[in-house]
Design a protein around this motif. Structure first.
Motif, PDB file in Angstrom:
ATOM      1  N   ASP A 174      -3.755  10.411 -13.228  1.00 26.34           N
ATOM      2  CA  ASP A 174      -2.479  11.097 -13.104  1.00 26.34           C
ATOM      3  C   ASP A 174      -2.200  11.246 -11.620  1.00 26.34           C
ATOM      4  O   ASP A 174      -2.971  11.864 -10.904  1.00 26.34           O
ATOM      5  CB  ASP A 174      -2.575  12.464 -13.783  1.00 26.34           C
ATOM      6  N   ASN A 175      -1.133  10.644 -11.137  1.00 30.55           N
ATOM      7  CA  ASN A 175      -0.779  10.754  -9.708  1.00 30.55           C
ATOM      8  C   ASN A 175       0.465  11.588  -9.525  1.00 30.55           C
ATOM      9  O   ASN A 175       1.176  11.436  -8.539  1.00 30.55           O
ATOM     10  CB  ASN A 175      -0.544   9.376  -9.089  1.00 30.55           C
ATOM     11  N   GLY A 176       0.764  12.427 -10.493  1.00 27.65           N
ATOM     12  CA  GLY A 176       1.970  13.234 -10.380  1.00 27.65           C
ATOM     13  C   GLY A 176       3.178  12.478 -10.909  1.00 27.65           C
ATOM     14  O   GLY A 176       3.116  11.284 -11.193  1.00 27.65           O
ATOM     15  N   GLY A 177       4.282  13.205 -11.037  1.00 29.35           N
ATOM     16  CA  GLY A 177       5.503  12.601 -11.557  1.00 29.35           C
ATOM     17  C   GLY A 177       6.400  12.141 -10.424  1.00 29.35           C
ATOM     18  O   GLY A 177       6.145  12.426  -9.254  1.00 29.35           O
ATOM     19  N   GLY A 178       7.454  11.439 -10.752  1.00 29.29           N
ATOM     20  CA  GLY A 178       8.403  11.020  -9.732  1.00 29.29           C
ATOM     21  C   GLY A 178       9.306   9.929 -10.255  1.00 29.29           C
ATOM     22  O   GLY A 178       9.125   9.430 -11.368  1.00 29.29           O
ATOM     23  N   LEU A 184       1.590   6.118  -8.675  1.00 33.03           N
ATOM     24  CA  LEU A 184       0.838   4.860  -8.739  1.00 33.03           C
ATOM     25  C   LEU A 184       0.659   4.372 -10.165  1.00 33.03           C
ATOM     26  O   LEU A 184       0.653   3.177 -10.423  1.00 33.03           O
ATOM     27  CB  LEU A 184      -0.543   5.052  -8.099  1.00 33.03           C
ATOM     28  N   THR A 185       0.506   5.319 -11.090  1.00 32.22           N
ATOM     29  CA  THR A 185       0.304   4.917 -12.493  1.00 32.22           C
ATOM     30  C   THR A 185       1.501   4.133 -13.023  1.00 32.22           C
ATOM     31  O   THR A 185       1.355   3.355 -13.949  1.00 32.22           O
ATOM     32  CB  THR A 185       0.106   6.152 -13.397  1.00 32.22           C
ATOM     33  N   SER A 186       2.689   4.355 -12.442  1.00 31.97           N
ATOM     34  CA  SER A 186       3.861   3.610 -12.888  1.00 31.97           C
ATOM     35  C   SER A 186       4.078   2.350 -12.060  1.00 31.97           C
ATOM     36  O   SER A 186       4.784   1.446 -12.472  1.00 31.97           O
ATOM     37  CB  SER A 186       5.116   4.489 -12.797  1.00 31.97           C
ATOM     38  N   MET A 209     -10.603   8.574  -3.782  1.00 29.40           N
ATOM     39  CA  MET A 209     -11.105   8.488  -5.156  1.00 29.40           C
ATOM     40  C   MET A 209      -9.965   8.325  -6.160  1.00 29.40           C
ATOM     41  O   MET A 209     -10.074   7.574  -7.127  1.00 29.40           O
ATOM     42  CB  MET A 209     -11.908   9.752  -5.464  1.00 29.40           C
ATOM     43  N   GLY A 210      -8.854   9.056  -5.922  1.00 32.94           N
ATOM     44  CA  GLY A 210      -7.741   9.008  -6.864  1.00 32.94           C
ATOM     45  C   GLY A 210      -7.124   7.619  -6.919  1.00 32.94           C
ATOM     46  O   GLY A 210      -6.869   7.081  -8.002  1.00 32.94           O
ATOM     47  N   THR A 211      -6.910   7.018  -5.752  1.00 24.54           N
ATOM     48  CA  THR A 211      -6.320   5.677  -5.700  1.00 24.54           C
ATOM     49  C   THR A 211      -7.265   4.666  -6.325  1.00 24.54           C
ATOM     50  O   THR A 211      -6.856   3.788  -7.094  1.00 24.54           O
ATOM     51  CB  THR A 211      -6.029   5.289  -4.239  1.00 24.54           C
ATOM     52  N   MET A 212      -8.548   4.807  -6.007  1.00 24.23           N
ATOM     53  CA  MET A 212      -9.557   3.889  -6.546  1.00 24.23           C
ATOM     54  C   MET A 212      -9.547   3.919  -8.079  1.00 24.23           C
ATOM     55  O   MET A 212      -9.538   2.876  -8.739  1.00 24.23           O
ATOM     56  CB  MET A 212     -10.927   4.320  -6.018  1.00 24.23           C
ATOM     57  N   PHE A 213      -9.527   5.124  -8.654  1.00 25.41           N
ATOM     58  CA  PHE A 213      -9.559   5.240 -10.109  1.00 25.41           C
ATOM     59  C   PHE A 213      -8.239   4.789 -10.737  1.00 25.41           C
ATOM     60  O   PHE A 213      -8.235   4.259 -11.842  1.00 25.41           O
ATOM     61  CB  PHE A 213      -9.921   6.680 -10.531  1.00 25.41           C
TER      62      PHE A 213
END
Lengths: 384, 394
Positions: free
Chosen positions: B201-205, B279-281, B295-299
């Motif tokens: 989860d990288n937040g909404g946007g 990033l998830t989108s 770590m967040g970007t890597m995952f």
């Protein structure tokens, strides 16, 4: 799966769908919210990916005009529904091209829409994927939102507007639906997926006092901030005066509006906040006074808190009548509202254990419905 | 069950908690995030209820002191770690009182905390709640409490902070990554571990129209994470990408993270700069990602099955993250000292041309999908036994 959620540009349309979008995402599906106007920021602020499908089109003035129109005295239910249907069709028409092009680019496996945005079903049919209507409270048929979309269909070269979705996600519990005069989808042709309502009205800071119960019973007054729902401030002032006359703690949420002048000086037992997450506040409260908005009503049901409805307009379905019939609350019409009348109604809600008992029954019934995770699994199996 | 989530101030220190927080909420549990600084914003912007643990002070002050010390002179690695422990110890101490007060008032049954926040388990013990360590990503040893914090725990709350082992540890990384994780602490038989699917989860946007589908050329994202000053300070990575990727026939997407990037000049037609896009989108339409080793970007890249080049420009876990990505075959590490347009082009070119990196990334993505759902883990937490005697110090 790729789920596209199509939502009218209003918080009361967006927020009831947020738990379902979340659940789909947590289950590993790709999700995208397609909306416009004032719902784009709040969708992002709910942590969701969002596309504005009517970026350069006017949306807010249509709603503003509607909020004035519906206050015209002497409107029949039919006239009222006509006004609302026309406004929704205007917005639906402004969104449909962007909705279709977004869907054609993103290629969803299903389009989930709320009953106000029947363009979601048009989009699903155009793509040849399942259309899923998602409840925002008491059941509403898609035909209601499709009302007035004829000219749009003609413009798009669609000979016949679709009538029924493939699936209805229902968040309304049985014991409320027994009293709902407005029919939902025709379940002989539409599959039904029940889902527990998880009330959501945004994230943000909870003040210390709202983390637990107070010394006295707590009454929440949440009437929105428009002239229509607050009676240009008069209705809100009378509600607060009436509630503050009791030996209770009153919490008033003002939204983007302020307090009416008539409340100066403010009674000592009144707290004023612009906004609070109702999902956190209601579980530590004892009664709520609201403008009969579906989101607030369902938040009160989920928390098992008795409710006093002050509905600004008539129309069908009349959710406050369902609350009364279920024994979970009372109604005071704004035209007949006095501080004494509000105090008497609140005293009933707080002192007669029947209202709290009925409210808790509904809460238990809702809690026993399949959670969003299970509902999304079921939906995915149905259409996958 | 009432789950109180807490973490150190930071967007990327908060987003790893979001899937469990939302999963728990949807499963019918109550959730409250008690934190400070940018963590509050990140939680509220995900739709969660929050409480400020440090309402009367600037909880990010120790970061600023750390950054100032680093700017002044070159600090050797072991001293850097001492300074980092000190800064997070100070933040932990600042948050302790607010954490305990909110947990007590709200009636928390469990406190879920991240490894850098040593006051998390102290607060849990002070209020008699379960202490649950959330690993955030690859496993790392939890940060030690400072002597001042240990003293405060005993004096104010009667908590013996010599043993801060949790009642349970949530393991967010899949087994095939943990096998090659050089930083992993040895397993502790006394602490039950619960594997938990990490999101992402990288937040909404807002998702821009072009990101809804693949472009005509392979798409490469270059991102330096969520801290604007870091993106600003390492414009050399963006500059290397703009020169190096020119002949690869790709479309480059540079995330600015709010930084100006004005030293880069006008962008070529095959590159675009974007502010914040979740990033998830973005990743599902991409073929490779170049990043700083967060770590967040890597995952996020692993979950999307997209191979990655890590240029470890941050201190902390970036180096070990790069090592894990290389050893697992899901991408390449490129040391900042070796960074040039040519070396970056070679690394990205390899990811695009050799299918093994994508294949390994997809294997890890499948492994992540098979991990237990966050909602299920929340239910398991409710059934956990306590390791520690419940204290009711006032």
């Amino acid at each position: 799966m790729r789920y596209l959620y199509a939502v009218m540009p209003g918080l009361s349309h967006l927020y009831p769908l947020v738990p379902s979008v979340r659940a789909a995402r947590l289950a590993g599906h790709d999700v995208l919210v397609a909306t416009s106007g004032g719902a784009v920021g709040p969708a992002a602020g709910a942590g969701l990916p969002v596309v504005d499908v009517a970026q350069d089109r006017e949306i807010a003035p249509v709603f503003d005009r509607l909020l004035v129109d519906v206050l015209r005295p002497g409107l029949s239910d039919e006239e009222l529904m006509g006004l609302m249907g026309a406004a929704f069709a205007t917005i639906g028409d402004r969104m449909i091209d962007g909705l279709l092009s977004t869907a054609l680019e993103w290629r969803p496996d299903a389009v989930v829409y709320e009953p106000g945005l029947a363009g979601g079903l048009i989009t699903a049919r155009r793509l040849g994927v399942p259309g899923v209507v998602h409840g925002v409270g008491l059941r509403h048929p898609t035909s209601w939102g499709m009302y007035g979309m004829g000219p749009t269909a003609a413009r798009l070269g669609i000979a016949e507007l679709p009538e029924h979705p493939d699936v209805e996600v229902r968040i309304s519990p049985d014991s409320l639906e027994e009293h709902n005069e407005a029919p939902g989808e025709d379940l002989s042709v539409v599959a039904e997926v029940p889902m527990r309502a998880c009330p959501f009205n945004g994230g943000g800071e909870v003040p210390d006092w709202a983390l637990s119960r107070g010394d006295r019973p707590r009454v929440v007054v949440t009437m929105g901030s428009s002239a229509a729902t607050t009676g240009e401030g008069r209705v809100l002032a009378d509600i607060v005066r009436g509630a503050a006359g009791l030996d209770v703690e009153v919490v008033v949420t003002t939204g983007s509006g302020g307090l009416p002048d008539a409340l100066d000086p403010l009674p000592k037992n009144v707290r004023v906040v612009s906004w609070l997450p109702l999902s956190e506040l209601l579980p530590v409260s004892d009664a709520v006074v609201h403008h009969a908005g579906m989101g607030t009503m369902f938040a009160a049901y989920a928390a098992g808190v008795p409710q006093l409805s002050v509905p600004p307009t008539g129309g069908r379905p009349a959710p406050h009548e369902v609350t009364e019939a279920r024994g979970a609350g009372l109604t005071v019409q704004p035209g007949a509202l006095t501080p004494d009348g509000v105090a008497a109604a609140l005293r009933d809600l707080l002192d007669d254990p029947g209202y709290a008992a009925a409210s808790r029954e509904v809460a238990a019934e809702m809690a026993a419905m399949p959670g969003p995770d299970a509902a999304i699994d079921r939906l995915t199996r149905l259409i996958g | 069950m009432r789950l109180l989530f807490t973490t150190t101030p930071g967007f990327s220190h908060t987003t790893p908690l979001l899937p469990l927080a939302h999963g728990a909420r949807l499963a019918g549990h109550r959730v409250l995030v008690v934190a400070g600084g940018p963590a509050l914003r990140a939680a509220a912007d995900s739709g969660l209820p929050t409480v400020d643990a440090v309402p009367h002070d600037d909880v990010t002050r120790p970061y600023a002191a750390l950054a100032a010390a680093a700017a002044e002179r070159d600090i050797p690695p072991d001293e850097t770690m001492r300074l980092v422990f000190g800064a997070f110890g100070e933040i932990s101490a600042m948050m302790l009182e607010g954490l305990v007060a909110a947990a007590r008032r709200w009636g928390a049954d469990a406190i879920v905390y991240t490894p850098m926040l040593s006051s998390g388990p102290i607060a849990a013990r002070a209020v008699g709640a379960r202490a649950v360590l959330h690993g955030m990503g690859l496993r790392h040893p939890a940060f030690p409490a400072t002597p001042a914090l240990i003293e405060a725990a005993g004096r104010r709350y009667g908590v013996d902070a010599a043993d801060l082992r949790p009642d349970a540890e949530l393991v967010l990384a899949p087994a095939s990554l943990e096998r090659v994780n050089p930083a992993a602490p040895p397993p502790d038989a006394a602490v039950p571990t619960l594997p938990t699917r990490p999101g992402p989860d990288n937040g909404g946007g807002r998702v821009p129209g072009w990101a809804l589908s693949r472009g005509r050329r392979p798409r490469v994202v270059v991102t330096l994470g969520s801290v604007p000053s870091h993106t600003d300070g390492r414009q050399d990575v963006m500059a290397a990408a703009l020169t190096g990727l020119a002949d690869l026939g790709v479309e480059a997407v540079l995330t600015t993270g709010g930084a100006a990037l004005d030293t880069l000049g006008p962008l070529p037609p095959w590159a675009r700069a974007v502010g914040f896009v979740p990033l998830t989108s973005l990743l599902p339409s991409c073929d490779a990602v170049v990043h700083h080793g967060g770590m967040g970007t890597m995952f996020s890249a692993l979950a999307a099955g997209v191979p990655q080049v890590i240029v470890p420009t941050t201190s902390g876990d970036a180096l070990s993250n790069a090592e894990v990505v290389e050893k697992r075959g899901t991408g390449l590490g490129l040391m900042p000292a070796a960074l040039s347009p040519a070396s970056l082009a070679a690394a990205v070119g390899e990811l695009l041309d050799e299918p093994r990196h994508r294949a390994a990334s997809r294997e890890v993505a499948a492994e992540l999908t098979a991990m237990p759902h966050p909602g299920t883990v929340a239910d398991l937490l409710a059934a956990l036994p306590f390791r520690h005697r419940i204290r009711t110090a006032t």
